[in-house]
Enzyme design. Structure first.
Site, mmCIF file in Angstrom:
data_model
loop_
_atom_site.group_PDB
_atom_site.id
_atom_site.type_symbol
_atom_site.label_atom_id
_atom_site.label_comp_id
_atom_site.label_asym_id
_atom_site.label_seq_id
_atom_site.Cartn_x
_atom_site.Cartn_y
_atom_site.Cartn_z
ATOM 1 N N SER A 115 -5.610 46.633 -66.194
ATOM 2 C CA SER A 115 -4.711 45.486 -66.683
ATOM 3 C C SER A 115 -5.727 44.774 -67.765
ATOM 4 C CB SER A 115 -4.380 44.600 -65.588
ATOM 5 O OG SER A 115 -3.871 43.213 -66.263
ATOM 6 N N HIS A 122 -2.170 48.783 -69.030
ATOM 7 C CA HIS A 122 -1.353 47.667 -68.466
ATOM 8 C C HIS A 122 -1.607 46.542 -69.323
ATOM 9 C CE1 HIS A 122 1.470 46.048 -65.590
ATOM 10 N NE2 HIS A 122 0.733 44.900 -65.689
ATOM 11 N N ASP A 179 -0.148 42.503 -70.042
ATOM 12 C CA ASP A 179 0.697 41.553 -69.591
ATOM 13 C C ASP A 179 0.822 40.446 -70.389
ATOM 14 O OD1 ASP A 179 0.489 42.073 -66.662
ATOM 15 O OD2 ASP A 179 -1.470 41.682 -66.491
ATOM 16 N N MET A 234 2.677 36.909 -71.112
ATOM 17 C CA MET A 234 3.287 35.863 -70.344
ATOM 18 C C MET A 234 3.387 34.854 -71.152
ATOM 19 S SD MET A 234 0.178 35.497 -67.488
ATOM 20 C CE MET A 234 -0.605 37.009 -66.742
ATOM 21 N N HIS A 263 4.110 44.752 -69.598
ATOM 22 C CA HIS A 263 4.892 44.029 -68.355
ATOM 23 C C HIS A 263 5.251 42.594 -68.863
ATOM 24 C CE1 HIS A 263 3.996 41.824 -64.119
ATOM 25 N NE2 HIS A 263 5.364 41.882 -64.511
ATOM 26 N N MET A 310 6.416 39.181 -68.788
ATOM 27 C CA MET A 310 6.544 37.710 -67.829
ATOM 28 C C MET A 310 7.217 36.967 -68.761
ATOM 29 S SD MET A 310 3.286 38.370 -65.499
ATOM 30 C CE MET A 310 2.507 39.543 -66.702
ATOM 31 N N MET A 364 5.220 43.104 -57.457
ATOM 32 C CA MET A 364 4.332 42.113 -57.739
ATOM 33 C C MET A 364 3.630 41.823 -56.422
ATOM 34 S SD MET A 364 4.145 41.613 -60.732
ATOM 35 C CE MET A 364 2.601 40.502 -60.660
ATOM 36 N N GLY A 394 1.096 35.709 -63.212
ATOM 37 C CA GLY A 394 0.602 34.569 -64.032
ATOM 38 C C GLY A 394 -0.751 34.517 -64.193
ATOM 39 N N PHE A 395 -1.709 35.136 -63.211
ATOM 40 C CA PHE A 395 -2.988 35.059 -63.270
ATOM 41 C C PHE A 395 -3.436 36.328 -62.841
ATOM 42 C CE2 PHE A 395 -1.359 30.870 -62.945
ATOM 43 C CZ PHE A 395 -1.800 30.379 -63.946
ATOM 44 N N GLY A 396 -4.906 36.884 -63.219
ATOM 45 C CA GLY A 396 -5.579 37.937 -62.698
ATOM 46 C C GLY A 396 -6.311 37.315 -61.456
ATOM 47 N N GLY A 397 -6.854 38.282 -60.797
ATOM 48 C CA GLY A 397 -7.900 37.958 -59.710
ATOM 49 C C GLY A 397 -7.563 37.008 -58.514
ATOM 50 N N ASP A 404 1.152 45.720 -58.618
ATOM 51 C CA ASP A 404 0.484 44.837 -59.514
ATOM 52 C C ASP A 404 0.014 43.585 -58.975
ATOM 53 O OD1 ASP A 404 -0.555 43.670 -61.917
ATOM 54 O OD2 ASP A 404 1.524 43.569 -62.741
ATOM 55 N N GLY A 405 -1.236 43.352 -58.846
ATOM 56 C CA GLY A 405 -1.726 42.075 -58.437
ATOM 57 C C GLY A 405 -2.839 42.528 -57.218
ATOM 58 N N GLY A 406 -3.894 42.110 -57.185
ATOM 59 C CA GLY A 406 -4.865 42.088 -56.048
ATOM 60 C C GLY A 406 -5.078 43.743 -55.629
ATOM 61 N N GLY A 458 -6.935 44.811 -62.434
ATOM 62 C CA GLY A 458 -7.715 43.983 -63.803
ATOM 63 C C GLY A 458 -8.971 43.600 -63.225
#
Ligand code: DX5
Ligand code: ZN
Length: 216
Positions: free
Chosen positions: A8, A33, A35, A37, A66, A68, A137, A142-145, A175-177, A197
């Site tokens: 990401s 990827h 993002d 937003m 992606h 958002m 998701m 909304g946020f990475g990490g 997508d995410g974590g 990411g």
């Protein structure tokens, strides 16, 4: 099918965007990827067309974009123009999802649908056969990490069953974590595409981390 890895770009160093794009080009990664937003659909604003054009200029692999954003239909052509290969909209942001999926495919892109952690996978039962990719998701967008949400595994199982029963060709993207501790379990559950990411760009050797995420 061997799973794909999509770093990401949200977690890249924007002062060294060309360098980070080249790292992805030269690594075992499969897709970029990206993002987008809007600060309305999600409580954060990322970047828009000028940045994506820069990524397009340097990227030698498919762009997985992606969205958002609210009212994604207004921008489908514009994302095609900056090189989207896969264009994903959120189910929660779409009033006429079936029409949007058709429009994306008619523009020559693969159509993705993302679902938030609170959205039941069962809501895709009537569109799964038309979708090229489902983006599950595994954090609130909304946020990475952020921390991975464990309920994701059961969603992946549900989607696998639905994809088989509806004879769909949809890929399941997470997508995410995603990290080095959970990626194997995700692939074993049926994930086809892993977005990463922070795990990639927060590591000492991003390219080696991508290699690791490709191993099962
Ligand atoms: C979250 C984005 C993700 C994000 C993932 O809203 O959609 O693609 O970049 O970042 P990590 O892998 O750091 O959770
Ligand atoms: Zn994303």
């Amino acid at each position: 099918m061997k799973h794909l890895v999509a770093p990401s770009v949200l977690s890249a160093d924007f002062g060294n965007l060309q360098r980070d794009c080249e790292m992805i080009n030269n690594s075992g990664a499969d897709w970029f990827h990206i993002d987008v937003m809007d600060g309305v659909f999600v409580p954060n604003i990322s970047f828009g067309f000028p940045v994506i054009k820069t990524i397009q200029k340097h990227a030698k692999k498919p762009l997985d974009i992606h969205l958002m954003i609210v009212e994604p239909d207004r921008y489908l052509q514009a994302f095609k123009d900056v090189g989207a290969n896969v264009l994903t909209v959120h189910l929660e942001a779409s009033k006429h999802l079936h029409r949007t999926i058709d429009a994306i495919k008619n523009l020559g892109m693969k159509a993705g649908v993302a679902i938030n952690p609170h959205t039941s996978a069962s809501l895709l039962i009537d569109t799964i056969a038309d979708i090229d990719l489902v983006c599950v998701m595994s954090v609130n967008p909304g946020f990475g990490g952020q921390k991975f949400i464990e309920n994701t595994y059961s969603k992946v199982h549900q989607l696998r069953d639905m994809i088989v029963s509806k004879k769909s060709k949809a890929l399941i993207e997470i997508d995410g974590g995603v990290d080095l501790n959970n990626y194997t379990k995700l692939v074993n559950a049926g994930a086809n595409v892993l977005v990463a990411g922070n795990t990639v760009f927060g590591s000492k050797d991003p390219s080696a981390t991508i290699e690791q995420l490709k191993k099962v």
